[in-house]
Design an enzyme around this catalytic site. Structure first.
Site, short mmCIF file in Angstrom:
data_model
loop_
_atom_site.label_atom_id
_atom_site.label_comp_id
_atom_site.label_asym_id
_atom_site.label_seq_id
_atom_site.Cartn_x
_atom_site.Cartn_y
_atom_site.Cartn_z
N ASN A 179 47.65 59.08 -23.98
CA ASN A 179 46.61 60.10 -24.14
C ASN A 179 47.23 61.50 -24.07
O ASN A 179 48.44 61.63 -23.92
CB ASN A 179 45.51 59.91 -23.09
CG ASN A 179 46.09 60.01 -21.69
OD1 ASN A 179 46.53 61.06 -21.26
ND2 ASN A 179 46.11 58.89 -20.98
N ILE A 216 42.85 52.84 -9.75
CA ILE A 216 43.61 53.25 -8.55
C ILE A 216 42.71 54.02 -7.58
O ILE A 216 42.67 53.74 -6.38
CB ILE A 216 44.83 54.12 -8.96
CG1 ILE A 216 45.66 53.41 -10.03
CG2 ILE A 216 45.69 54.46 -7.74
CD1 ILE A 216 46.68 54.29 -10.72
O1 C5P Z 1 36.91 56.01 -14.82
P1 C5P Z 1 37.64 57.19 -15.32
O2 C5P Z 1 38.98 56.82 -15.95
O3 C5P Z 1 36.89 58.10 -16.20
O4 C5P Z 1 37.93 58.02 -13.97
C1 C5P Z 1 38.76 59.12 -13.92
C2 C5P Z 1 39.31 59.28 -12.54
O5 C5P Z 1 39.77 58.05 -12.02
C3 C5P Z 1 40.53 60.18 -12.52
O6 C5P Z 1 40.57 60.81 -11.27
C4 C5P Z 1 41.66 59.19 -12.70
O7 C5P Z 1 42.89 59.70 -12.20
C5 C5P Z 1 41.18 58.02 -11.88
N1 C5P Z 1 41.62 56.71 -12.42
C6 C5P Z 1 42.47 55.90 -11.65
N2 C5P Z 1 42.86 54.67 -12.13
C7 C5P Z 1 42.44 54.24 -13.32
C8 C5P Z 1 41.59 55.03 -14.10
C9 C5P Z 1 41.20 56.25 -13.61
O8 C5P Z 1 42.88 56.32 -10.57
N3 C5P Z 1 42.85 53.05 -13.75
#
Ligand code: C5P
Length: 397
Positions: free
Chosen positions: A210, A307
């Protein structure tokens, strides 16, 4: 890294004989790492030329509130927003009086009114003028408004008088500006930040990723280090140089990022999930480059571990801050994310605007927690980073 690295300082130069020292002040601020822009008042221009200040600051000098071209390129409001600190050195009795009265009679006084950053003033004038009831009363007013005064020194003055009113040496002034950015808000605290983009291999050549640059995460790291924290960065693919004062762990896939965070989360006080983690990885990445063919190619994706959500579920969870990069139903989606993930706050940014967010040096965000939404208007990621850390420490520590 010096005290003023990545800091934008607006230096106001007003009508005092000490204005001849202004190019040296510019240099000393630059020695500490600052980018400097100068506002020269009409009075200041009687003592020092615009050219000397332009040559040393390497930026066009701002000297007129009513300059149409200057307003187009960097107007007084933008200049005020650009500044991380405003330093007025030398500050004449007239400039001090304008500021105390809240006037917007010239460019310098207008920028002061339009700024929300710290202001430092170094008065320099004849000892009798400095001791006058009016100047002292004006300075007392400025102190009440949290404006920092760099006291003038005692000695022989340009007019032959001996007394208080001499501008301190340039390096002393620059150091004072640097000290302003040294805070102890996070001293003794440990902060773990994920940042950048993850990369999921399709084959040895292609990947799924991305647009995240890591700039926002890097700015947050700088702000935490400045505030005295011990910082660990779990970094995906980034296009910025990271502060070497942080412990830097490279983790370019979602899986590696998950492992690195879980291995290092114990004992952290704050966790900021700023990385753009891929929601999916490739189920069976190929060992060899996929050959082109006319057939439709289907790649199977498998969800990655969240995470942030996992850290939020830990028994001894740190303060958890997430990011929500949204393109529609912004507030609603961010609010849902706050609840779904169980974090303490979500920082919402609208990534549908190409001028902001991903890759850009600027951003505009909303800090959302269970009690309130705080809008942080468009500004450099450095400034926003400092603001966000300030809010986190005020709300949660
Ligand atoms: O669910 P989404 O990806 O939109 O959420 C964004 C937030 O979750 C951000 O803070 C991102 O760093 C964290 N995130 C994460 N692990 C993932 C996906 C998103 O920690 N696999």
């Amino acid at each position: 890294m010096s005290h003023l690295t990545n800091k934008n300082i607006v230096l106001g130069v007003s009508g005092s004989i000490a204005a001849y020292k202004a190019p040296d002040i510019v240099r000393r601020l630059q020695d500490l790492g600052a980018e400097v822009r100068v506002i020269l008042t009409q009075g200041g221009a009687q003592f020092i030329t615009e050219l000397s200040l332009q040559a040393t600051s390497k930026n066009k000098v701002h000297d007129n509130l009513w300059d149409k071209e200057a307003e187009l390129s960097m107007g007084h409001i933008e200049l005020a927003k650009w500044a991380d600190a405003l330093l007025i050195a030398p500050a004449s009795a007239n400039t001090i009086s304008n500021i105390a009265a809240g006037k917007a009679c010239d460019l310098l006084s207008s920028v002061i009114l339009a700024s929300d950053c710290p202001i430092l003033i170094a008065p320099a004038m004849n000892q009798q003028m400095y001791a006058s009831i009016s100047v002292q009363a004006n300075l007392a007013t400025l102190v009440q408004r949290d404006i920092q005064i760099i006291n003038p020194e005692h000695g022989v003055q340009a007019c032959g008088d001996i007394g208080e009113g001499r501008l301190p040496e340039s390096d002393k002034i620059a150091k004072q500006v640097g000290l302003m950015f040294q805070s102890t808000k996070l001293s003794g605290k440990k902060v773990l930040i994920t940042l950048g983009a993850t990369i999921e291999a399709i084959d040895p050549v292609r990947y799924l990723s991305n647009h995240s640059s890591g700039k926002m995460g890097s700015a947050l790291a700088e702000a935490c280090i400045e505030a005295g924290a011990q910082v660990t960065l779990v970094a995906g693919n980034v296009s910025v140089e990271l502060n070497q004062k942080a412990e830097i762990i490279s983790a370019t896939t979602a899986e590696k990022m998950h492992q690195s965070v879980m291995k290092n989360i114990n004992g952290q006080d704050i966790f900021i999930a700023c990385a753009a983690v891929s929601d999916y990885s490739i189920k069976n990445p190929e060992n060899h480059k996929i050959k082109k063919s006319n057939q439709t190619l289907t790649i199977e994706l498998t969800p990655t571990k969240d995470i942030l959500k996992e850290v939020c579920k830990l028994d001894k969870k740190p303060i958890c801050i997430g990011f929500a990069a949204e393109t529609q139903n912004l507030l609603e989606n961010a609010q849902n994310k706050l609840n779904n993930k169980g974090c303490d706050a979500i920082i919402l940014n609208d990534v549908s605007n190409a001028d902001l967010g991903f890759k850009s040096d600027e951003n505009a965000v909303v800090f959302i927690d269970q009690k309130s939404n705080v809008k942080l208007a468009k500004n450099s990621k450095q400034k926003l980073g400092r603001k966000i850390i300030e809010i986190i420490s005020e709300k949660f520590l």
